[in-house]
Design an enzyme around this catalytic site. Structure first.
Site, PDB file in Angstrom:
ATOM      1  N   TYR A   2      -3.770  11.420   8.128  1.00  0.00           N
ATOM      2  CA  TYR A   2      -3.696  10.299   7.377  1.00  0.00           C
ATOM      3  C   TYR A   2      -2.635   9.442   8.161  1.00  0.00           C
ATOM      4  CZ  TYR A   2      -1.956   7.056   3.770  1.00  0.00           C
ATOM      5  OH  TYR A   2      -1.778   5.911   2.811  1.00  0.00           O
TER       6      TYR A   2
ATOM      7  N   THR B  56       4.448   1.732   4.863  1.00  0.00           N
ATOM      8  CA  THR B  56       5.305   0.540   4.998  1.00  0.00           C
ATOM      9  C   THR B  56       6.640   1.007   5.271  1.00  0.00           C
ATOM     10  OG1 THR B  56       3.989   0.116   2.763  1.00  0.00           O
ATOM     11  CG2 THR B  56       6.117  -1.102   3.230  1.00  0.00           C
TER      12      THR B  56
ATOM     13  N   GLY C  78       0.862  -1.356   0.120  1.00  0.00           N
ATOM     14  CA  GLY C  78      -0.114  -0.081   0.164  1.00  0.00           C
ATOM     15  C   GLY C  78       0.739   1.249  -0.076  1.00  0.00           C
ATOM     16  N   CYS C  79       0.378   2.155   0.887  1.00  0.00           N
ATOM     17  CA  CYS C  79       1.091   3.462   0.776  1.00  0.00           C
ATOM     18  C   CYS C  79       2.777   3.336   1.309  1.00  0.00           C
ATOM     19  CB  CYS C  79       0.496   4.574   1.492  1.00  0.00           C
ATOM     20  SG  CYS C  79       1.329   6.001   1.925  1.00  0.00           S
ATOM     21  N   PHE C  80       3.533   3.632   0.475  1.00  0.00           N
ATOM     22  CA  PHE C  80       4.901   3.731   1.092  1.00  0.00           C
ATOM     23  C   PHE C  80       5.319   4.429   2.339  1.00  0.00           C
ATOM     24  CE2 PHE C  80       6.796   6.224  -2.638  1.00  0.00           C
ATOM     25  CZ  PHE C  80       6.235   7.503  -2.274  1.00  0.00           C
TER      26      PHE C  80
END
Length: 156
Positions: free
Chosen positions: A154, A14, A9-11
């Site tokens: 976020y 991660t 998903g979003c780095f």
């Protein structure tokens, strides 16, 4: 030291998970798995490059095993969700592992098979597995994003 490349998903997230692990020397957000050379964030978000947002890890296998990295990877995202993680959707958010050796490839395939059986996800794991051809580092403002924006909605 060894290299591992994961897209979950979003780095931003991660990078945050993996950077906290003992034995992981560095984590770099970037783009890989596609066909466009030197992509920008905007290019990747367009969905036309074929790249995924990924994190490139440099790790010491004497301290943390590749299998342990796989365990973390499969615990921090939904590997049965095609081109989507949470509110993020598009091919750039797909579940992907880009291996750097045949040994890694074998371990990934073994792990996915066992994981699918153990979690009743037989045939449902959509994690793409392919060789790492080229890693393109993300722009500087993406590096350590979670660390630098903990109060951002976020990141919460």
């Amino acid at each position: 030291m060894e290299i591992a490349v994961f897209g979950a998903g979003c780095f931003w997230c991660t990078e945050a998970f993996f950077s906290r692990l003992k034995g992981v020397k560095s984590v770099s957000p970037g783009y890989a798995g596609g066909k466009t050379a030197n992509p920008t964030y905007e290019d990747v978000c367009s969905g036309r490059t074929g790249h995924a947002e990924v994190a490139k890890l440099e790790f010491d296998p004497k301290i943390i095993s590749f299998k342990k990295l796989l365990e973390v990877f499969f615990s921090v995202h939904d590997p049965a969700s095609l081109n989507r993680q949470g509110n993020d959707f598009g091919t750039q958010y797909r579940s992907i592992i880009l291996y750097t050796s045949e040994e890694q490839k074998e371990k990934i395939e073994e792990y996915i098979s066992a994981f699918a059986k153990a979690t009743a996800r037989q045939g449902k794991v959509v994690t793409e597995v392919k060789p790492l051809v080229k890693f393109y580092p993300a722009e500087d403002y993406h590096k350590k994003y979670f660390e630098n924006h903990r109060d951002a909605p976020y990141c919460q």
